[in-house]
Write a protein that holds these residues in place. Sequence first.
Motif, PDB file in Angstrom:
ATOM      1  N   UNK A 119       0.843  -1.202   0.000  1.00  0.00           N
ATOM      2  CA  UNK A 119       0.000   0.000   0.000  1.00  0.00           C
ATOM      3  C   UNK A 119       0.875   1.247   0.000  1.00  0.00           C
ATOM      4  N   UNK A 120       0.384   2.301  -0.627  1.00  0.00           N
ATOM      5  CA  UNK A 120       1.118   3.572  -0.615  1.00  0.00           C
ATOM      6  C   UNK A 120       1.155   4.111   0.808  1.00  0.00           C
ATOM      7  N   UNK A 121       2.143   4.938   1.081  1.00  0.00           N
ATOM      8  CA  UNK A 121       2.247   5.492   2.441  1.00  0.00           C
ATOM      9  C   UNK A 121       1.070   6.431   2.724  1.00  0.00           C
ATOM     10  N   UNK A 122       0.585   7.108   1.689  1.00  0.00           N
ATOM     11  CA  UNK A 122      -0.572   7.996   1.871  1.00  0.00           C
ATOM     12  C   UNK A 122      -1.798   7.231   2.310  1.00  0.00           C
ATOM     13  N   UNK A 123      -2.014   6.080   1.685  1.00  0.00           N
ATOM     14  CA  UNK A 123      -3.182   5.273   2.043  1.00  0.00           C
ATOM     15  C   UNK A 123      -3.068   4.758   3.479  1.00  0.00           C
ATOM     16  N   UNK A 124      -1.854   4.373   3.887  1.00  0.00           N
ATOM     17  CA  UNK A 124      -1.679   3.803   5.228  1.00  0.00           C
ATOM     18  C   UNK A 124      -1.931   4.840   6.320  1.00  0.00           C
ATOM     19  N   UNK A 125      -1.492   6.081   6.089  1.00  0.00           N
ATOM     20  CA  UNK A 125      -1.746   7.129   7.085  1.00  0.00           C
ATOM     21  C   UNK A 125      -3.211   7.553   7.043  1.00  0.00           C
ATOM     22  N   UNK A 126      -3.782   7.660   5.847  1.00  0.00           N
ATOM     23  CA  UNK A 126      -5.194   8.056   5.697  1.00  0.00           C
ATOM     24  C   UNK A 126      -6.119   7.084   6.413  1.00  0.00           C
ATOM     25  N   UNK A 127      -5.752   5.803   6.371  1.00  0.00           N
ATOM     26  CA  UNK A 127      -6.584   4.775   7.006  1.00  0.00           C
ATOM     27  C   UNK A 127      -6.708   5.028   8.504  1.00  0.00           C
ATOM     28  N   UNK A 128      -5.611   5.471   9.142  1.00  0.00           N
ATOM     29  CA  UNK A 128      -5.640   5.784  10.570  1.00  0.00           C
ATOM     30  C   UNK A 128      -6.635   6.915  10.841  1.00  0.00           C
ATOM     31  N   UNK A 129      -6.598   7.930  10.018  1.00  0.00           N
ATOM     32  CA  UNK A 129      -7.461   9.097  10.203  1.00  0.00           C
ATOM     33  C   UNK A 129      -8.928   8.758   9.954  1.00  0.00           C
ATOM     34  N   UNK A 130      -9.181   7.948   8.950  1.00  0.00           N
ATOM     35  CA  UNK A 130     -10.572   7.601   8.637  1.00  0.00           C
ATOM     36  C   UNK A 130     -11.153   6.694   9.714  1.00  0.00           C
ATOM     37  N   UNK A 131     -10.269   5.839  10.272  1.00  0.00           N
ATOM     38  CA  UNK A 131     -10.755   4.899  11.297  1.00  0.00           C
ATOM     39  C   UNK A 131     -10.978   5.588  12.634  1.00  0.00           C
ATOM     40  N   UNK A 132     -10.012   6.405  13.067  1.00  0.00           N
ATOM     41  CA  UNK A 132     -10.090   7.000  14.402  1.00  0.00           C
ATOM     42  C   UNK A 132     -10.816   8.339  14.427  1.00  0.00           C
ATOM     43  N   UNK A 133     -10.785   9.079  13.316  1.00  0.00           N
ATOM     44  CA  UNK A 133     -11.358  10.426  13.299  1.00  0.00           C
ATOM     45  C   UNK A 133     -12.599  10.547  12.416  1.00  0.00           C
ATOM     46  N   UNK A 134     -12.953   9.466  11.717  1.00  0.00           N
ATOM     47  CA  UNK A 134     -14.165   9.485  10.896  1.00  0.00           C
ATOM     48  C   UNK A 134     -14.105  10.446   9.729  1.00  0.00           C
ATOM     49  N   UNK A 135     -12.902  10.722   9.214  1.00  0.00           N
ATOM     50  CA  UNK A 135     -12.757  11.667   8.109  1.00  0.00           C
ATOM     51  C   UNK A 135     -13.177  11.050   6.777  1.00  0.00           C
ATOM     52  N   UNK A 136     -13.577  11.907   5.842  1.00  0.00           N
ATOM     53  CA  UNK A 136     -13.840  11.448   4.479  1.00  0.00           C
ATOM     54  C   UNK A 136     -12.513  11.187   3.787  1.00  0.00           C
ATOM     55  N   UNK A 137     -12.557  10.557   2.617  1.00  0.00           N
ATOM     56  CA  UNK A 137     -11.334  10.254   1.876  1.00  0.00           C
ATOM     57  C   UNK A 137     -10.562  11.531   1.546  1.00  0.00           C
ATOM     58  N   UNK A 138     -11.275  12.555   1.101  1.00  0.00           N
ATOM     59  CA  UNK A 138     -10.620  13.828   0.732  1.00  0.00           C
ATOM     60  C   UNK A 138     -10.031  14.522   1.951  1.00  0.00           C
ATOM     61  N   UNK A 139     -10.785  14.508   3.061  1.00  0.00           N
ATOM     62  CA  UNK A 139     -10.272  15.125   4.290  1.00  0.00           C
ATOM     63  C   UNK A 139      -9.017  14.404   4.787  1.00  0.00           C
ATOM     64  N   UNK A 140      -9.056  13.054   4.726  1.00  0.00           N
ATOM     65  CA  UNK A 140      -7.920  12.258   5.195  1.00  0.00           C
ATOM     66  C   UNK A 140      -6.685  12.507   4.326  1.00  0.00           C
ATOM     67  N   UNK A 141      -6.910  12.654   3.006  1.00  0.00           N
ATOM     68  CA  UNK A 141      -5.774  12.924   2.115  1.00  0.00           C
ATOM     69  C   UNK A 141      -5.129  14.277   2.456  1.00  0.00           C
ATOM     70  N   UNK A 142      -5.965  15.285   2.629  1.00  0.00           N
ATOM     71  CA  UNK A 142      -5.447  16.623   2.941  1.00  0.00           C
ATOM     72  C   UNK A 142      -4.700  16.622   4.271  1.00  0.00           C
TER      73      UNK A 142
END
Length: 612
Positions: A119-142
Amino acid sequence: MSTMMTAAAHAEMPAVLSVEGLTTSFLVDGGWRPVVRNISFDVMPGETVAIVGESGSGKSVTSLSIMRLLARDQSRVEGRVLVNGRDILALSERDMQAVRGNEVAMIFQEPMTSLNPIFTIGRQISEVLRRHKGMSKAQARAETIRMLDKVRIPNAGARFDEYPHQFSGGMRQRVMIAMALASRPNLLIADEPTTALDVTIQGQILDLIKELQEEEGMSVLFITHDMGVVAEIADRTIVMLRGDVVEQGQTADIFRRGQHSYTRELLAAVPKLGSMHGHAWPLRFPIGDIGSGKAEEPIEVANTVDTRKTPVLSVRNLVTRFPIRSGLLGRQTGAVHAVENISFDLFQGETLSIVGESGCGKSTTGRSITRLVEPKSGEVHLDGYNVLSLDQPGLRAMRRSVQMIFQDPFSSLNPRMTVGATIAEPYLKHRLGSGGEAQGKVADLLRKVGLAPEMTDRYPHEFSGGQRQRIAIARALALNPKVIVADESVSALDVSIKAQVCNLLMDLQEEFNLSFLFISHDMAVVERISHRVAVMYLGEIVEIGPRAAIFDNPQHDYTKKLMAAVPVPDPERRGLRRGTSIDELKSPVRPAGYEPPRREYREVTAGHFVQV
């Protein structure tokens, strides 16, 4: 929130982490064996607490117990671990998952084992944010790009879609820190996060953790065996020995007035950059047997080097390149310029150290000299003949004169052979004596490296890392060589064992008049044991000269950068920021047909040359 909080301010605030009577046991032969015994400590808001100790002390088991990351069927954790006042040992696994990464995050020594390579490093960090913070895909990417910027990854937006293997070791560790901090935890547990990194990258990571801690008001539990790192980063220090806490207190007090003999021995064994000022020749480390409470006086090693004589090893214009092929036909499209036109001499009884970061070509230099890799061109003269022109029988005979000691003795020792057979093998293969004589030689060599002759029938796995390195040294000595190439031979050892092995090498050099080509990235150790030093960068020697000249009067910018990055065991440096650039080491890959420009050197003082 600043990390420099007063004792009074701490007293008014509840601990972020409170460990009470923690005991961790492992299931061994049907019974529970404790490896961490009844330890207690607190980590206050904004505070950095270091747990320091050598391999087997229980420091990493302590951190894994706190995070509940040990295998449940093989381990038992007792006591209480309070995070923000809540006992997390009593939580269900589902509730604990919400704590990990959210309230408490952890970074490990080797980021490649923690990052998923597919997995890309961006996806791995985004997954943490989406799981723990409930962010959307775009929010997690930013937010991910913002975090990558925060941990000083250049061009973060473009690197979001890259994979772990496309990052250097230092940059991968930055990615791990970004992932750990993504959910803004109250506590960061850092388990040997800089041990595997080059000294300049280590300095950058330490600076980064300090800066982020001050910005976020985060607490840090820092696990390490490096007392220099402890001095620079920790408010308080906990010293562990064989599963017990033997001492804890303010870091400055531990360093200046350490009460336990083990604490004092750890501090005595740490090489301090600059401690050789005023000493003409190498200096033994002031250590005794660890745990005895007795320290030796440092003894200057007698100088046996006569540079007026013919060098025992002479290297001229050595070039080693590794071809890069691509396409269906495997056509060469480029080359790794690992060693590029280097020259130096090594004299009898001398230690010449080659220093530099990973990828600079220092290990390839050692392997090229012994022809474990084949150089492209140049000359290597040993005992008056050119090693690079030897046929196989001549090469075999040459290896009686030059031997190598590697970083990891376990991988260089045959696990199916006893240590006696391992040490005797080169002696017998070169027909230097009978089987009976080989047995006597083995017993003598084991004594010389500080091991008992009765250990000949044991296997490598029955020895500690330091003992295995002593066995590797004994094997190297079996052929009575003139030159030993020690390739990062103490880098993987604990600080006290490192000191003991360095002292052993200096003792053996004095006894046998050995010449050492000592390859290392540890500037403080190099300063202690060297007669001369060569600094390598991108395959080239950029500075070479007597040890005192290099360390007291460094001329090349890269040499200065290496020295500025070395952690110094002085708590006064607690708030230090090095301000080193975060550029990655440049690549030695060049297109096919590329020839580097001819380098010129300026002589600063007698024998001290710097590339211009």
